[in-house]
Design a protein around this motif. Structure first.
Motif, PDB file in Angstrom:
ATOM      1  N   SER A  58     -11.594  -9.259  19.718  1.00 16.27           N
ATOM      2  CA  SER A  58     -11.400  -8.794  18.335  1.00 16.27           C
ATOM      3  C   SER A  58     -12.398  -9.470  17.402  1.00 16.27           C
ATOM      4  O   SER A  58     -13.001  -8.816  16.531  1.00 16.27           O
ATOM      5  CB  SER A  58      -9.970  -9.102  17.870  1.00 16.27           C
ATOM      6  OG  SER A  58      -9.031  -8.458  18.694  1.00 16.27           O
ATOM      7  N   ALA A  59     -12.561 -10.781  17.585  1.00 12.80           N
ATOM      8  CA  ALA A  59     -13.512 -11.506  16.732  1.00 12.80           C
ATOM      9  C   ALA A  59     -14.931 -11.011  16.979  1.00 12.80           C
ATOM     10  O   ALA A  59     -15.731 -10.887  16.030  1.00 12.80           O
ATOM     11  CB  ALA A  59     -13.411 -13.001  17.003  1.00 12.80           C
ATOM     12  N   GLN A  86     -12.600 -18.485  18.868  1.00 20.61           N
ATOM     13  CA  GLN A  86     -12.465 -17.991  17.495  1.00 20.61           C
ATOM     14  C   GLN A  86     -11.041 -18.106  16.942  1.00 20.61           C
ATOM     15  O   GLN A  86     -10.838 -17.919  15.751  1.00 20.61           O
ATOM     16  CB  GLN A  86     -12.885 -16.515  17.443  1.00 20.61           C
ATOM     17  CG  GLN A  86     -14.329 -16.277  17.834  1.00 20.61           C
ATOM     18  CD  GLN A  86     -15.296 -16.885  16.847  1.00 20.61           C
ATOM     19  OE1 GLN A  86     -15.229 -16.605  15.651  1.00 20.61           O
ATOM     20  NE2 GLN A  86     -16.182 -17.738  17.334  1.00 20.61           N
ATOM     21  N   GLY A  87     -10.088 -18.393  17.795  1.00 19.48           N
ATOM     22  CA  GLY A  87      -8.705 -18.470  17.318  1.00 19.48           C
ATOM     23  C   GLY A  87      -8.356 -19.872  16.858  1.00 19.48           C
ATOM     24  O   GLY A  87      -9.230 -20.720  16.641  1.00 19.48           O
ATOM     25  N   GLU A  88      -7.074 -20.112  16.726  1.00 17.54           N
ATOM     26  CA  GLU A  88      -6.615 -21.436  16.314  1.00 17.54           C
ATOM     27  C   GLU A  88      -6.573 -22.367  17.518  1.00 17.54           C
ATOM     28  O   GLU A  88      -6.265 -21.941  18.641  1.00 17.54           O
ATOM     29  CB  GLU A  88      -5.225 -21.327  15.681  1.00 17.54           C
ATOM     30  CG  GLU A  88      -5.261 -20.582  14.365  1.00 17.54           C
ATOM     31  CD  GLU A  88      -3.965 -20.728  13.587  1.00 17.54           C
ATOM     32  OE1 GLU A  88      -3.042 -21.401  14.089  1.00 17.54           O
ATOM     33  OE2 GLU A  88      -3.901 -20.148  12.494  1.00 17.54           O
ATOM     34  N   THR A 142      -8.178 -12.134  21.475  1.00 17.85           N
ATOM     35  CA  THR A 142      -8.649 -12.802  20.256  1.00 17.85           C
ATOM     36  C   THR A 142     -10.177 -12.827  20.220  1.00 17.85           C
ATOM     37  O   THR A 142     -10.803 -12.525  19.191  1.00 17.85           O
ATOM     38  CB  THR A 142      -8.104 -14.245  20.208  1.00 17.85           C
ATOM     39  OG1 THR A 142      -6.685 -14.198  20.078  1.00 17.85           O
ATOM     40  CG2 THR A 142      -8.680 -15.015  19.033  1.00 17.85           C
ATOM     41  N   LEU A 172      -9.639  -8.795  10.345  1.00 18.14           N
ATOM     42  CA  LEU A 172      -9.239  -9.566  11.520  1.00 18.14           C
ATOM     43  C   LEU A 172      -7.887 -10.221  11.225  1.00 18.14           C
ATOM     44  O   LEU A 172      -7.776 -11.034  10.307  1.00 18.14           O
ATOM     45  CB  LEU A 172     -10.302 -10.628  11.824  1.00 18.14           C
ATOM     46  CG  LEU A 172     -10.266 -11.259  13.206  1.00 18.14           C
ATOM     47  CD1 LEU A 172     -10.471 -10.213  14.298  1.00 18.14           C
ATOM     48  CD2 LEU A 172     -11.333 -12.337  13.326  1.00 18.14           C
ATOM     49  N   THR A 232      -2.201 -13.779  19.064  1.00 21.53           N
ATOM     50  CA  THR A 232      -3.504 -13.175  19.325  1.00 21.53           C
ATOM     51  C   THR A 232      -4.091 -12.680  18.004  1.00 21.53           C
ATOM     52  O   THR A 232      -3.438 -12.753  16.963  1.00 21.53           O
ATOM     53  CB  THR A 232      -3.392 -12.013  20.343  1.00 21.53           C
ATOM     54  OG1 THR A 232      -4.687 -11.673  20.823  1.00 21.53           O
ATOM     55  CG2 THR A 232      -2.758 -10.781  19.724  1.00 21.53           C
ATOM     56  N   GLU A 233      -5.308 -12.206  18.090  1.00 21.66           N
ATOM     57  CA  GLU A 233      -5.934 -11.626  16.905  1.00 21.66           C
ATOM     58  C   GLU A 233      -6.358 -10.206  17.229  1.00 21.66           C
ATOM     59  O   GLU A 233      -6.800  -9.926  18.346  1.00 21.66           O
ATOM     60  CB  GLU A 233      -7.148 -12.460  16.479  1.00 21.66           C
ATOM     61  CG  GLU A 233      -6.731 -13.793  15.878  1.00 21.66           C
ATOM     62  CD  GLU A 233      -7.904 -14.678  15.499  1.00 21.66           C
ATOM     63  OE1 GLU A 233      -9.047 -14.173  15.460  1.00 21.66           O
ATOM     64  OE2 GLU A 233      -7.674 -15.864  15.254  1.00 21.66           O
ATOM     65  N   ILE A 234      -6.199  -9.348  16.256  1.00 19.19           N
ATOM     66  CA  ILE A 234      -6.642  -7.963  16.428  1.00 19.19           C
ATOM     67  C   ILE A 234      -7.565  -7.599  15.266  1.00 19.19           C
ATOM     68  O   ILE A 234      -7.506  -8.226  14.202  1.00 19.19           O
ATOM     69  CB  ILE A 234      -5.460  -6.971  16.469  1.00 19.19           C
ATOM     70  CG1 ILE A 234      -4.676  -7.020  15.169  1.00 19.19           C
ATOM     71  CG2 ILE A 234      -4.554  -7.241  17.651  1.00 19.19           C
ATOM     72  CD1 ILE A 234      -3.884  -5.774  14.921  1.00 19.19           C
ATOM     73  N   TYR A 235      -8.370  -6.610  15.512  1.00 19.56           N
ATOM     74  CA  TYR A 235      -9.309  -6.198  14.480  1.00 19.56           C
ATOM     75  C   TYR A 235      -9.042  -4.761  14.066  1.00 19.56           C
ATOM     76  O   TYR A 235      -9.064  -3.846  14.897  1.00 19.56           O
ATOM     77  CB  TYR A 235     -10.740  -6.330  15.007  1.00 19.56           C
ATOM     78  CG  TYR A 235     -11.785  -5.907  14.010  1.00 19.56           C
ATOM     79  CD1 TYR A 235     -11.911  -6.544  12.783  1.00 19.56           C
ATOM     80  CD2 TYR A 235     -12.663  -4.867  14.295  1.00 19.56           C
ATOM     81  CE1 TYR A 235     -12.859  -6.162  11.870  1.00 19.56           C
ATOM     82  CE2 TYR A 235     -13.630  -4.469  13.390  1.00 19.56           C
ATOM     83  CZ  TYR A 235     -13.710  -5.124  12.169  1.00 19.56           C
ATOM     84  OH  TYR A 235     -14.659  -4.730  11.252  1.00 19.56           O
ATOM     85  N   ARG A 256     -14.357 -12.418   7.208  1.00 27.64           N
ATOM     86  CA  ARG A 256     -14.030 -11.566   8.369  1.00 27.64           C
ATOM     87  C   ARG A 256     -12.883 -10.622   8.021  1.00 27.64           C
ATOM     88  O   ARG A 256     -11.787 -10.732   8.562  1.00 27.64           O
ATOM     89  CB  ARG A 256     -13.661 -12.426   9.573  1.00 27.64           C
ATOM     90  CG  ARG A 256     -14.833 -13.257  10.082  1.00 27.64           C
ATOM     91  CD  ARG A 256     -14.604 -13.787  11.466  1.00 27.64           C
ATOM     92  NE  ARG A 256     -13.631 -14.860  11.489  1.00 27.64           N
ATOM     93  CZ  ARG A 256     -13.261 -15.495  12.589  1.00 27.64           C
ATOM     94  NH1 ARG A 256     -13.778 -15.138  13.753  1.00 27.64           N
ATOM     95  NH2 ARG A 256     -12.374 -16.462  12.547  1.00 27.64           N
ATOM     96  N   ASP A 299      -3.519 -22.499  19.784  1.00 23.59           N
ATOM     97  CA  ASP A 299      -3.244 -21.408  20.723  1.00 23.59           C
ATOM     98  C   ASP A 299      -3.696 -21.738  22.143  1.00 23.59           C
ATOM     99  O   ASP A 299      -3.306 -21.070  23.092  1.00 23.59           O
ATOM    100  CB  ASP A 299      -3.948 -20.124  20.266  1.00 23.59           C
ATOM    101  CG  ASP A 299      -3.334 -19.574  18.983  1.00 23.59           C
ATOM    102  OD1 ASP A 299      -2.229 -20.026  18.632  1.00 23.59           O
ATOM    103  OD2 ASP A 299      -3.957 -18.719  18.342  1.00 23.59           O
TER     104      ASP A 299
END
Lengths: 127, 175
Positions: free
Chosen positions: A54-55, A73-75, A51, B143, B164-167, B140, A78
């Protein structure tokens, strides 16, 4: 007088052996459960770090990534998983023209404790 | 001698009092052992079930995230629970939650009969939440937050989820 004899050695040994086997079974079972929990924490930590990476990549592409500390940067939810609470520290260092070294440290506390440090080069792509 | 029996010292039978004391103690010991065995078996089952839930969620989620990162764009539909992955304009993969004939919600790839979770009889993993959404399309873009949560249909199972986060750079990274 024959009925007043104490335990014989064999009885004590047999009882001790049975107790030892039970204790070993419990130890193995508890160890495997702890190992599984630690593995689950590491997997979650890797995704938390992703996360941040990616941010950071998104920010770099927007020319908005700066060297220094980088907040989560996430929630917020999490950072809580199962019985563990996670903390994420991210440090961004400039490594040249539009290039950054991002270091993410994830630590967790709860039933098991541990930490993981991951590092990635983030390069700003022209948008 | 005949049927006459001599009782010598130390050869007497159980007295009623001894029986009244020993039977409840024996019953307590057996109940204790049964409770220990039942509790151990239940804990073992719960641990195995939870291990399976975690394993299925981890494997499925890793595949989804890897595929998402390999795509050039992502579209989520039906409140984010339907993920379409594209390579350019070509649809390459589809992930969604399908409820099978036994009413178990499974994460499937492309087709309803290709389940990624819940196809093991032991834990019968059921997806409770899955989806993807763009975190902030304005500030953003590209994202995405992806999440997957599941639990076993057996009693006492605790939900387990990953996120999770992906870009994915907008327009595939091309200006």
């Amino acid at each position: 007088m024959g009925r007043e004899r104490g335990f014989v050695l064999l009885e004590v040994l047999a009882a001790g052996l049975a107790l030892l086997v039970m204790a070993m079974c419990f130890h193995v079972f508890a160890g495997s459960a702890e190992l599984r929990e630690a593995d689950a924490c590491r997997v979650r930590a890797v995704f938390l770090a992703r996360t941040q990476f990616s941010a950071a990549q998104a920010a770099a592409n927007q020319k908005a990534l700066l060297a220094g500390g980088y907040p989560w940067q996430g929630e917020a939810g999490d950072l809580q998983g199962g019985e563990e609470v996670y903390s994420v520290e991210t440090d961004v260092a400039g490594a040249g023209e539009g290039s950054f070294k991002v270091v993410v440290k994830v630590a967790w506390q709860g039933r098991v404790r541990g930490e993981l440090e991951l590092e990635r080069e983030v390069v700003a792509h022209g948008i | 001698m005949g049927f006459e029996k001599r009782i010598e010292k130390g050869e007497s039978g159980l007295a009623a009092l001894e029986l009244m004391l020993s039977l409840p103690i024996l019953a307590l010991v057996f109940v204790g052992i049964a409770a220990m065995v039942t509790s151990a078996a239940r804990n073992y089952m719960a641990q195995r079930v939870q291990a399976e839930v975690q394993q299925e969620v981890q494997q499925a989620f890793m595949r989804v995230v890897d595929d998402c990162m390999a795509a050039t764009s992502l579209r989520s539909e039906r409140d984010g629970q339907y993920i379409r992955l594209y390579d350019g304009d070509r649809l390459v993969k589809l992930y969604f939650v399908n409820e099978d004939s036994r009413r178990v919600r499974k994460l499937v790839e492309n087709l309803a009969n290709f389940p990624m979770t819940g196809n093991h009889e032991w834990a019968m993993v059921e997806v409770t939440s899955f989806g993807a959404e763009e975190v902030d399309p304005l500030s953003r873009p590209g994202l995405y937050r992806i999440w997957l949560e599941a639990k076993s249909t057996t009693a006492g199972s605790v939900p387990y989820g990953l996120a999770t986060e992906i870009y994915l750079p907008p327009q595939g990274g091309h200006p």
